[in-house]
Write a protein that holds these residues in place. Structure first.
Motif, PDB file in Angstrom:
ATOM      1  N   GLU A   1       0.964  -1.098  -0.054  1.00 54.79           N
ATOM      2  CA  GLU A   1       0.087  -0.006  -0.142  1.00 54.79           C
ATOM      3  C   GLU A   1       0.986   1.254   0.175  1.00 54.79           C
ATOM      4  O   GLU A   1       0.469   2.421  -0.615  1.00 54.79           O
ATOM      5  CB  GLU A   1      -0.903   0.086   1.337  1.00 54.79           C
ATOM      6  CG  GLU A   1      -2.210  -0.968   1.103  1.00 54.79           C
ATOM      7  CD  GLU A   1      -2.908  -1.138   2.402  1.00 54.79           C
ATOM      8  OE1 GLU A   1      -2.358  -0.724   3.413  1.00 54.79           O
ATOM      9  OE2 GLU A   1      -4.107  -1.728   2.367  1.00 54.79           O
ATOM     10  N   ALA A   2       2.028   1.315   0.861  1.00 57.72           N
ATOM     11  CA  ALA A   2       2.826   2.360   0.865  1.00 57.72           C
ATOM     12  C   ALA A   2       3.540   2.700  -0.747  1.00 57.72           C
ATOM     13  O   ALA A   2       3.293   3.840  -1.157  1.00 57.72           O
ATOM     14  CB  ALA A   2       3.944   2.103   1.772  1.00 57.72           C
ATOM     15  N   LEU A   3       3.855   1.503  -1.396  1.00 61.63           N
ATOM     16  CA  LEU A   3       4.479   1.913  -2.667  1.00 61.63           C
ATOM     17  C   LEU A   3       3.394   2.386  -3.481  1.00 61.63           C
ATOM     18  O   LEU A   3       3.518   3.336  -4.573  1.00 61.63           O
ATOM     19  CB  LEU A   3       4.987   0.318  -3.191  1.00 61.63           C
ATOM     20  CG  LEU A   3       5.614   0.612  -4.542  1.00 61.63           C
ATOM     21  CD1 LEU A   3       6.774   1.638  -4.634  1.00 61.63           C
ATOM     22  CD2 LEU A   3       6.345  -0.827  -4.996  1.00 61.63           C
ATOM     23  N   ALA A   4       2.375   1.694  -3.655  1.00 70.33           N
ATOM     24  CA  ALA A   4       0.908   2.058  -4.439  1.00 70.33           C
ATOM     25  C   ALA A   4       0.633   3.518  -3.954  1.00 70.33           C
ATOM     26  O   ALA A   4       0.422   4.231  -5.259  1.00 70.33           O
ATOM     27  CB  ALA A   4      -0.199   1.299  -3.976  1.00 70.33           C
ATOM     28  N   GLU A   5       0.983   4.200  -2.969  1.00 66.70           N
ATOM     29  CA  GLU A   5       0.539   5.439  -2.910  1.00 66.70           C
ATOM     30  C   GLU A   5       1.691   6.288  -3.507  1.00 66.70           C
ATOM     31  O   GLU A   5       1.090   7.427  -3.867  1.00 66.70           O
ATOM     32  CB  GLU A   5       0.488   5.832  -1.073  1.00 66.70           C
ATOM     33  CG  GLU A   5       0.028   7.096  -0.660  1.00 66.70           C
ATOM     34  CD  GLU A   5      -1.396   7.327  -1.212  1.00 66.70           C
ATOM     35  OE1 GLU A   5      -1.707   8.737  -1.519  1.00 66.70           O
ATOM     36  OE2 GLU A   5      -2.257   6.433  -1.350  1.00 66.70           O
ATOM     37  N   ARG A   6       2.788   6.049  -3.218  1.00 69.31           N
ATOM     38  CA  ARG A   6       3.879   6.741  -3.780  1.00 69.31           C
ATOM     39  C   ARG A   6       3.491   6.489  -5.660  1.00 69.31           C
ATOM     40  O   ARG A   6       3.713   7.826  -6.236  1.00 69.31           O
ATOM     41  CB  ARG A   6       5.572   6.151  -3.599  1.00 69.31           C
ATOM     42  CG  ARG A   6       5.656   6.219  -2.068  1.00 69.31           C
ATOM     43  CD  ARG A   6       7.199   6.225  -1.990  1.00 69.31           C
ATOM     44  NE  ARG A   6       7.657   4.884  -2.148  1.00 69.31           N
ATOM     45  CZ  ARG A   6       7.852   3.732  -1.666  1.00 69.31           C
ATOM     46  NH1 ARG A   6       7.324   3.899  -0.229  1.00 69.31           N
ATOM     47  NH2 ARG A   6       8.365   2.631  -1.986  1.00 69.31           N
TER      48      ARG A   6
ATOM     49  N   LYS B   1       0.903   9.149  -6.090  1.00 67.48           N
ATOM     50  CA  LYS B   1       1.445  10.518  -6.229  1.00 67.48           C
ATOM     51  C   LYS B   1       2.078  10.797  -7.583  1.00 67.48           C
ATOM     52  O   LYS B   1       2.284  12.284  -8.129  1.00 67.48           O
ATOM     53  CB  LYS B   1       2.146  10.864  -4.989  1.00 67.48           C
ATOM     54  CG  LYS B   1       0.956  10.651  -3.894  1.00 67.48           C
ATOM     55  CD  LYS B   1       2.265  11.175  -2.521  1.00 67.48           C
ATOM     56  CE  LYS B   1       1.255  10.919  -1.185  1.00 67.48           C
ATOM     57  NZ  LYS B   1       1.898  11.087   0.167  1.00 67.48           N
ATOM     58  N   ALA B   2       2.809   9.933  -8.132  1.00 73.76           N
ATOM     59  CA  ALA B   2       3.732  10.102  -9.265  1.00 73.76           C
ATOM     60  C   ALA B   2       2.742  10.202 -10.569  1.00 73.76           C
ATOM     61  O   ALA B   2       3.444  10.298 -11.755  1.00 73.76           O
ATOM     62  CB  ALA B   2       4.716   9.167  -9.506  1.00 73.76           C
ATOM     63  N   GLY B   3       1.477  10.061 -10.318  1.00 74.90           N
ATOM     64  CA  GLY B   3       0.634  10.285 -11.430  1.00 74.90           C
ATOM     65  C   GLY B   3       0.172   8.848 -12.204  1.00 74.90           C
ATOM     66  O   GLY B   3      -0.327   8.583 -13.415  1.00 74.90           O
ATOM     67  N   PHE B   4       0.642   7.654 -11.689  1.00 80.07           N
ATOM     68  CA  PHE B   4       0.603   6.197 -12.161  1.00 80.07           C
ATOM     69  C   PHE B   4      -1.121   5.604 -11.805  1.00 80.07           C
ATOM     70  O   PHE B   4      -1.413   6.109 -10.559  1.00 80.07           O
ATOM     71  CB  PHE B   4       1.341   5.218 -11.938  1.00 80.07           C
ATOM     72  CG  PHE B   4       2.744   5.732 -12.534  1.00 80.07           C
ATOM     73  CD1 PHE B   4       3.067   5.384 -13.806  1.00 80.07           C
ATOM     74  CD2 PHE B   4       3.906   6.426 -11.780  1.00 80.07           C
ATOM     75  CE1 PHE B   4       4.317   5.711 -14.201  1.00 80.07           C
ATOM     76  CE2 PHE B   4       5.035   6.601 -12.223  1.00 80.07           C
ATOM     77  CZ  PHE B   4       5.391   6.128 -13.493  1.00 80.07           C
ATOM     78  N   ASP B   5      -1.572   5.013 -12.560  1.00 76.06           N
ATOM     79  CA  ASP B   5      -2.833   4.260 -12.045  1.00 76.06           C
ATOM     80  C   ASP B   5      -2.268   3.032 -11.486  1.00 76.06           C
ATOM     81  O   ASP B   5      -1.551   2.184 -11.907  1.00 76.06           O
ATOM     82  CB  ASP B   5      -3.573   3.851 -13.446  1.00 76.06           C
ATOM     83  CG  ASP B   5      -4.265   5.049 -14.049  1.00 76.06           C
ATOM     84  OD1 ASP B   5      -4.384   6.152 -13.325  1.00 76.06           O
ATOM     85  OD2 ASP B   5      -4.824   4.927 -15.101  1.00 76.06           O
ATOM     86  N   VAL B   6      -2.953   2.622 -10.138  1.00 80.39           N
ATOM     87  CA  VAL B   6      -2.447   1.536  -9.488  1.00 80.39           C
ATOM     88  C   VAL B   6      -3.386   0.607  -9.038  1.00 80.39           C
ATOM     89  O   VAL B   6      -4.751   1.328  -8.646  1.00 80.39           O
ATOM     90  CB  VAL B   6      -1.704   2.155  -8.202  1.00 80.39           C
ATOM     91  CG1 VAL B   6      -1.184   1.226  -7.303  1.00 80.39           C
ATOM     92  CG2 VAL B   6      -0.515   3.030  -8.663  1.00 80.39           C
TER      93      VAL B   6
END
Length: 227
Positions: free
Chosen positions: A209-214, A217-222
């Motif tokens: 979840e932490a990596l997904a949140e980053r 924020k970088a503009g990727f669909d996760v």
């Protein structure tokens, strides 16, 4: 931009209904991919996401949470029925505004214009994907996998194309989508190809979840998928 979230029901360890040599999860995905391809290739001003793009196990809450966090305008859940009946039916939640009922009516009618299915009616139900979505939501049951008449139709890819086209025609009418001047060519009748990039695999959910949140924020669909 109209944001359409398409949910192929079941998947992965959950096959859905089974009958006549068919698995519901596979049919749902085929139809959903065709709907996505038609919308993206042929119409402008529309963005599409799917709850799954392969044979993945995705929980009901993950499906609705992804649609809600994306702020989708419409949630479309694709299913195949079972239980010995025959035909097509659609569902909205038990208490919905007139707008949602109108969307149901438009899509329901357009599907039946395309396919030779008995009309089982426009219905209401307390399904999770209809109850927990923040946007207008519709669930369609496209024939009965355990009825040989319906199953024989569902084994035909051209028939699945017609089911998809009916849904697309309904969405186009409901959201007043405009045709692209130069539509992208279809992929020789095949389902669209999907290319995925995995950026992490974790045993601990909070790390994922932490990596997904980053990434968000970088503009990727996760999407987080449990293997």
């Amino acid at each position: 931009m109209v944001k359409i979230f398409i949910d192929p029901g079941h998947g992965g360890t959950d096959p859905g209904a089974v009958g006549n040599g068919l698995l519901e999860k596979n049919l749902n995905l085929k139809i959903a991919r065709k709907i996505s391809q038609m919308l993206v290739n042929e119409y402008e001003g529309v963005s599409v996401r799917m709850s799954r793009t392969g044979d993945q196990t995705v929980s009901l809450s993950e499906r609705t949470n992804n649609a809600n966090s994306w702020n989708a305008d419409f949630y479309l859940s694709i299913h195949i029925n079972a239980g010995g009946g025959t035909g097509f039916e659609s569902y909205v939640y038990t208490t919905v505004p007139t707008r949602t009922k109108n969307l149901q009516k438009v899509i329901h009618e357009e599907v039946l214009k395309q396919v030779d299915f008995r009309n089982r009616g426009m219905k209401q139900a307390n399904f999770h994907v209809l109850r927990e979505t923040k946007m207008d939501a519709l669930l369609t049951e496209n024939g009965f996998i355990d009825r040989s008449k319906d199953a024989n139709l569902l084994k035909n890819d051209t028939f699945l194309e017609k089911i998809a086209r009916g849904h697309v025609n309904g969405l186009v009418k409901a959201f007043q989508l405009k045709k692209k001047q130069t539509p992208l060519p279809p992929s020789d009748g095949e389902a669209p190809q999907w290319y995925k990039v995995q950026i992490g695999a974790f045993r601990i959910k909070k790390n994922a979840e932490a990596l997904a949140e980053r990434a968000k924020k970088a503009g990727f669909d996760v999407f987080i998928v449990k293997e």
